[in-house]
Design an enzyme around this catalytic site. Structure first.
Site, PDB file in Angstrom:
ATOM      1  N   ARG A   1       0.823  -1.218   0.000  1.00  0.00           N
ATOM      2  CA  ARG A   1       0.000   0.000   0.000  1.00  0.00           C
ATOM      3  C   ARG A   1       0.848   1.254   0.000  1.00  0.00           C
ATOM      4  NH1 ARG A   1      -0.764   1.313   5.844  1.00  0.00           N
ATOM      5  NH2 ARG A   1       0.385  -0.335   6.924  1.00  0.00           N
TER       6      ARG A   1
ATOM      7  N   SER B   1      -4.138   4.767   6.644  1.00  0.00           N
ATOM      8  CA  SER B   1      -3.846   3.350   6.410  1.00  0.00           C
ATOM      9  C   SER B   1      -3.869   2.975   4.941  1.00  0.00           C
ATOM     10  CB  SER B   1      -4.770   2.441   7.230  1.00  0.00           C
ATOM     11  OG  SER B   1      -6.100   2.701   6.924  1.00  0.00           O
TER      12      SER B   1
ATOM     13  N   GLU C   1     -19.096   4.224   1.566  1.00  0.00           N
ATOM     14  CA  GLU C   1     -18.422   3.669   0.390  1.00  0.00           C
ATOM     15  C   GLU C   1     -19.267   3.746  -0.878  1.00  0.00           C
ATOM     16  OE1 GLU C   1     -18.801   2.047   3.269  1.00  0.00           O
ATOM     17  OE2 GLU C   1     -16.788   2.241   4.130  1.00  0.00           O
TER      18      GLU C   1
ATOM     19  N   PHE D   1     -14.758  -3.255   2.032  1.00  0.00           N
ATOM     20  CA  PHE D   1     -15.836  -2.264   1.964  1.00  0.00           C
ATOM     21  C   PHE D   1     -16.001  -1.725   0.545  1.00  0.00           C
ATOM     22  CE2 PHE D   1     -15.055  -3.147   6.115  1.00  0.00           C
ATOM     23  CZ  PHE D   1     -14.025  -2.459   6.726  1.00  0.00           C
TER      24      PHE D   1
ATOM     25  N   ARG E   1      -1.839  -5.010   3.350  1.00  0.00           N
ATOM     26  CA  ARG E   1      -1.537  -4.185   4.513  1.00  0.00           C
ATOM     27  C   ARG E   1      -0.106  -4.345   5.006  1.00  0.00           C
ATOM     28  NH1 ARG E   1      -2.204  -5.798  10.422  1.00  0.00           N
ATOM     29  NH2 ARG E   1      -1.964  -3.839  11.549  1.00  0.00           N
TER      30      ARG E   1
END
Lengths: 285, 331
Positions: free
Chosen positions: B21, B48, B69, B94, B178
Site C-alpha cells: 500500500r 492506512s 463507500e 468495503f 496491509r
C-alpha cells in the site's frame, strides 16, 4: 433554451406526454406514471431552464442534468427528442434490440445523457461529484448541476450519504428535484416507507428546501431560479406531482408505476391528452 | 530469458520489506504531480490506505467522503464527467465489498476511468479478523465488463501499477495488502498493464503467482530445486486482461500449472487461469487459495502459514502434483 411563452411550454408538455404514451405502447413495456407526472418538470428543464445545446451534447459549458430515477427515462427521451437531440421518430425504438434508447438510460449509448441509472440511489452522488469539481477544483460559476430523483428512491441510503456530502461542502451549484408523487411499486410511499417530514430531513442535512406544484411549469421555473439564488447551500425542490398526470384513468394509481398502456389504453390516453381530460370536445366525436 | 532486474537476495532473511500500500501512496503522488486532473477520494481511511501522501501535497484535490463507500465511488464517477481521474481508496472488504453495484452501474456500465483501490486485501490483514480480510474481491471485480484488475507483487511494482492505472483511461481495480512484504523487483523491472512476466525459468511445472503470492512462488521454486524439481515462475500482476500468450507459452512448455493467490481459490485468479486453460490448452491445474472459508484473527505470518498461502505449502503441493500428474503437451 428559453424564448417559449408559457402557453407554448404547456403545449410542449402535452406533446411530450403524447410521445410518452406512443413510445410506451410501441415498446410494450416501461413505466407510465412517473414519466407522465414529470412531463412538466422536463418541459421546463429542456425548454427553459437548462443551458444546453442539443446539437452539441458534449458542450463544455453545458448545464448537467441527471435522471437518478432512471426508470422514468421515457420522459427524458421525449424531451430530448422534442428539443432536437435526435429525431422524434427514434422514440419508437425504445427498449428494442440495438436501440440507443435503452430501457434505463445508458450514458455510452446516447449522447446527451450524463449518466447511467436505474438501480436507484446513485444519481445524487454523481451530481454532487460534478458539482464539487465545478465549485472547488476547476471552478466554473456558470454551470449548474440538476438531478431528478424519485420519492420512493429516497429510501436508499446512498441518497443520504450524498445529501450529507453536499451539505458539508455547501454545493450551492447542485439542485435536486424530488418527484413527490407519493407512489412506489408496492403502494403509497407513506405505507411502504414513510418519508415525512421530508422537508425537515433535507433541511437537517444542510439543504435549502422548497415545495412546489410539480405540474405547474411556472412554479418549476421559479423554483429553479430561487434555487440558483441560494449561494451557501445545495437546494432541493420537492415537486408535488400527480402520477400519470394528463390521463385521468392513470392518475393517482400506483399500478401504473411500472406498466405501459396497451393499444386500446394508449388510444384512450391520447384522446385524453389532446382533449385535456375531456375538457375539449370536437364535432367529430 | 530477458533480465527483469530482480533483486539478488530472493529468499534471504535480509531481503528488504515494505507494504504494497505504500507503493500505491507514492505512485498516486507521482501521478498527481504528472497530471493535475488526478484527484483522490477516501472513505475515512486516509493514513492506512496511504492516500495521505497525495492529500498532504494536493489538499485541494483530495476529497474526504467519510464512512460512505457507496457515495465514495459514485461521487468519483460524477467527477469523471468533468474530466477528472479519480482514485478511490478504502479497504477491499468495503470497496468493492459494499458498493459493488454502484461500481457496476456507474463506473463499468458508464465506462468511466475511476480507479478503485482495495487495500488490506487477503488474510495478511491479520488481527482484525475475517470481516476485514477480503478474499472475494478478485472474483467480484474480474467478472465486471470494462474493469481492469491489477494485483502488484511488491511496493515497487505497486507504484508503477498505480501510475499506469492513472493513465489507462479505463475503470481499474488495484488490489493492495496491509503488511510489509518482500520487495523483490527494482526500478528497472518492467511493468505494463496486461503483461505477465516469467521471473524464473523451469521445465517441470509452471507456478503462477499474483499479488503477494508471487514471491511465495519464488520461494517455492527455490525449495523445489533442492528436490530436483524445476519450477517456472510466472508473475501475473494483471489478472484481467490475462496475458494469454505468456501464460499459455509457459504452460505449454511445462505441461503442469499451479496458481496461488491470497484470496478464495474459487472465482478469482486461479479460476481465470482455469477458464483460459480449458478453452485454449486443457492442462491439469492446482489452485492454491482460501478453500471456501473465511479468515480469522492472527498474525499475518501465522495466518498465511495456517492457510497454506506460503512458499513451503506451495512447494509441497507442487511436489505432490509433479509426482502424481503426467506432464501434458509432450505428445
Amino acid at each position: 433554451m428559453s424564448g417559449l411563452t408559457m402557453t407554448q411550454l404547456e403545449e410542449k408538455a402535452i406533446t411530450i406526454r403524447e410521445d410518452i404514451i406512443r413510445m410506451l405502447e410501441h415498446a410494450g413495456s416501461g413505466h407510465s406514471a412517473g414519466p407522465l407526472g414529470l412531463s412538466d418538470v422536463f418541459t421546463a428543464l429542456y425548454f427553459n431552464i437548462l443551458k444546453i445545446d442539443p446539437k452539441n451534447p458534449s458542450w463544455e459549458e453545458r448545464d448537467l442534468l441527471l435522471l437518478s430515477n432512471g426508470h422514468c427515462v421515457p420522459v427524458q427521451y421525449a424531451a430530448m427528442a422534442e428539443a432536437g437531440y435526435f429525431p422524434v421518430d427514434e422514440l419508437m425504438t425504445l427498449r428494442k434490440l440495438g436501440s440507443r434508447l435503452q430501457g434505463h438510460p445508458e450514458r455510452t449509448k446516447l449522447p446527451g445523457l450524463e449518466t447511467t441509472s436505474g438501480p436507484l440511489g446513485s444519481g445524487l452522488s454523481q451530481a454532487a461529484g460534478m458539482a464539487y469539481v465545478l465549485k472547488n477544483i476547476t471552478p466554473n460559476p456558470h454551470r449548474w448541476v440538476y438531478v431528478v430523483m424519485g420519492d420512493g428512491e429516497l429510501d436508499e441510503g446512498n441518497i443520504w450519504e450524498a445529501a450529507m456530502f453536499a451539505g458539508k461542502n455547501k454545493l450551492h451549484n447542485l439542485i435536486g428535484i424530488v418527484d413527490r408523487n407519493n407512489i412506489q411499486i408496492d403502494g403509497s410511499t407513506e405505507d411502504v416507507m414513510p418519508l415525512e417530514d421530508l422537508k425537515g430531513k433535507w433541511e437537517s442535512f444542510g439543504w435549502h428546501v422548497q415545495e412546489i406544484d410539480g405540474n405547474n411549469i411556472e412554479s418549476i421555473i421559479d423554483g429553479c431560479s430561487m434555487a440558483r439564488a441560494i449561494t451557501n447551500q445545495p437546494s432541493v425542490i420537492i415537486a408535488h406531482t400527480i402520477p400519470g398526470k394528463g390521463v385521468d384513468f392513470m392518475e393517482y394509481d400506483y399500478h401504473w408505476h411500472g406498466a405501459p398502456p396497451n393499444s386500446e389504453q394508449a388510444k384512450e390516453a391520447l384522446g385524453k391528452l389532446r382533449s385535456l381530460n375531456g375538457k375539449i370536445t370536437g364535432e367529430h366525436e | 530469458m530477458i533480465d527483469l532486474h530482480l533483486v539478488e537476495n530472493i529468499g534471504a532473511d535480509d531481503i528488504k520489506e515494505d507494504p504494497i500500500r505504500k507503493g500505491f501512496g507514492r505512485g498516486l503522488l507521482a501521478a498527481g504531480r504528472q497530471n493535475e486532473n488526478v484527484v483522490a477520494l477516501c472513505a475515512d481511511l486516509t493514513e492506512s490506505t496511504q492516500i495521505s501522501l497525495f492529500k498532504n501535497e494536493f489538499p485541494d484535490r483530495f476529497i474526504e467522503i467519510g464512512v460512505a463507500e457507496q457515495n465514495l465511488v459514485t461521487v468519483a464517477s460524477g467527477m469523471t464527467v468533468i474530466g477528472k481521474i479519480p482514485f478511490t481508496s478504502s479497504y477491499a472488504a468495503f470497496s468493492p465489498g459494499r458498493n459493488w453495484e454502484q461500481i457496476r452501474t456507474t463506473i463499468c456500465l458508464n465506462d468511466q476511468p475511476v480507479k478503485i483501490v482495495g487495500s488490506h486485501a487477503g488474510v495478511s490483514v491479520g488481527p482484525d479478523g475475517a470481516t476485514h480480510q477480503m478474499l472475494e474481491d478478485i472474483a467480484l471485480m474480474r467478472v465486471l465488463p470494462n474493469m481492469i484488475v491489477l494485483a502488484p507483487a511488491d511496493s515497487v511494482e505497486a507504484e508503477k501499477a498505480t501510475i499506469a492505472a492513472a493513465f489507462n483511461d479505463k475503470p481499474t481495480y488495484l488490489r493492495l495488502a496491509r503488511e510489509a512484504t518482500p520487495v523483490f523487483t527494482t526500478a528497472e523491472t518492467p511493468f505494463e498493464i496486461g503483461r505477465a512476466y516469467v521471473l524464473r525459468e523451469g521445465s517441470d511445472i509452471t507456478l503462477l503467482g499474483t499479488g503477494t503470492m508471487t514471491y511465495q512462488c519464488l520461494l517455492a521454486a527455490q525449495l523445489l530445486e533442492k528436490d530436483g524439481i524445476s519450477a517456472e515462475v510466472v508473475h501475473v500482476p494483471t489478472i484481467k486482461p490475462l496475458d494469454q500468450g505468456t501464460i499459455l507459452g509457459s504452460i505449454h512448455k511445462t505441461g503442469r500449472a499451479l496458481s496461488a493467490e491470497e484470496a478464495q481459490a474459487a472465482g478469482g485468479f486461479g479460476s481465470a487461469i482455469a477458464e483460459l486453460l480449458s478453452t485454449e490448452l486443457p492442462t491439469p491445474l492446482r489452485r492454491i487459495g482460501m478453500k471456501d472459508r473465511f479468515g480469522e484473527s492472527g498474525t499475518p505470518n501465522e495466518l498465511l502459514k495456517h492457510f497454506g498461502l506460503d512458499g513451503e505449502n506451495i512447494a509441497q503441493q507442487a511436489k505432490e502434483f509433479v509426482h502424481n500428474t503426467p506432464q501434458y503437451h509432450k505428445w
